[in-house]
Design a protein around this motif. Structure first.
Motif, short mmCIF file in Angstrom:
data_model
loop_
_atom_site.label_atom_id
_atom_site.label_comp_id
_atom_site.label_asym_id
_atom_site.label_seq_id
_atom_site.Cartn_x
_atom_site.Cartn_y
_atom_site.Cartn_z
N GLU A 142 0.83 -1.21 0.00
CA GLU A 142 0.00 0.00 0.00
C GLU A 142 0.86 1.26 0.00
O GLU A 142 0.54 2.23 -0.70
N SER A 171 1.22 3.92 -3.13
CA SER A 171 0.80 5.32 -2.93
C SER A 171 1.72 6.31 -3.63
O SER A 171 1.34 7.46 -3.86
N LEU A 219 0.23 8.04 -6.74
CA LEU A 219 -0.92 8.96 -6.65
C LEU A 219 -0.69 10.27 -7.39
O LEU A 219 -1.59 10.80 -8.03
#
Length: 229
Positions: free
Chosen positions: A85, A89, A92
């Motif tokens: 995760e 990220s 993004l």
């Protein structure tokens, strides 16, 4: 790729560095060194746009996105998320307004997990990892944010020498194989000098900027070695 012209930086209107003229070109592995308190981190943050310069100009190529790994002391090491995760990220910034990760982002994250040799940690909580493992995760995350330039601010402080040397070697591999330009701040000149291509030393201004071979032959390297003792 990144250029500063007559840059003056500091904080609370107090000048820390002045007349900073740096031109970072594609494919370099640059180490910025200086005594404690010389303004290394302030320089990096100003080049990133996190601090506003007092004077001068910073130009970044429109095609360049920068991945950033901050100092370990600035990182929340008990962050409640899995390794995958956190690495994911990093994508993004590129996704802009699209709210969901696609197969493309997941493949990219998996690629850097493998490159940093942490694929087996994919589902582990970040807080469960050792310091060296956490730094590998953060480097992988920063690589997901860029395919061009990686900035690292004394990323390996408080790690043991064996771990640090492994991470320096990993960065050199990323520089060579992925063609990612690397700009790294450290006081650990003796260990990193074998990996970098260029050294910039600062002390109120730039006192040295050249190849690692020229730096090794200069008296400046002894100043940093002495300051680290």
């Amino acid at each position: 790729m990144i250029k500063t012209e007559n840059l003056v930086i500091g904080y609370d209107n107090k000048v820390v560095l002045k007349n900073i003229n740096i031109n970072i070109t594609e494919g370099e592995y640059v180490c910025i060194v200086g005594q404690n308190g010389s303004g290394k981190s302030t320089l990096l943050k100003t080049m990133l746009g996190l601090n506003k310069p007092i004077d001068g100009k910073i130009t970044i190529d429109d095609k360049v996105s920068i991945g950033y790994v901050p100092q370990r002391l600035q990182i929340q090491q008990d962050f409640p998320a899995t390794v995958f995760e956190i690495v994911l990220s990093g994508c993004l910034k590129k996704m802009k307004w699209f709210p969901f990760y696609t197969k493309k982002e997941k493949i990219l994250a998996s690629k850097y997990l493998k490159m940093l040799q942490i694929s087996s940690l994919k589902n582990k909580s970040f807080s469960e990892l050792s310091g060296g493992q956490q730094q590998r995760v953060l480097i992988a995350r920063a690589l997901c944010a860029t395919n061009k330039v990686l900035f690292l601010d004394e990323p390996f402080t408080a790690l043991d020498t064996t771990t640090v040397l492994k991470l320096y070697s990993v960065l050199r591999k990323i520089n060579n194989e992925e063609k990612v330009t690397i700009v790294l701040i450290t006081h650990d000149i003796e260990d990193i000098i074998r990996y970098v291509t260029r050294v910039i030393q600062i002390d109120e201004t730039i006192v040295f900027d050249g190849s690692k071979e020229d730096y090794i032959a200069s008296p400046f390297i002894n100043e940093i070695k002495g300051g680290a003792e």
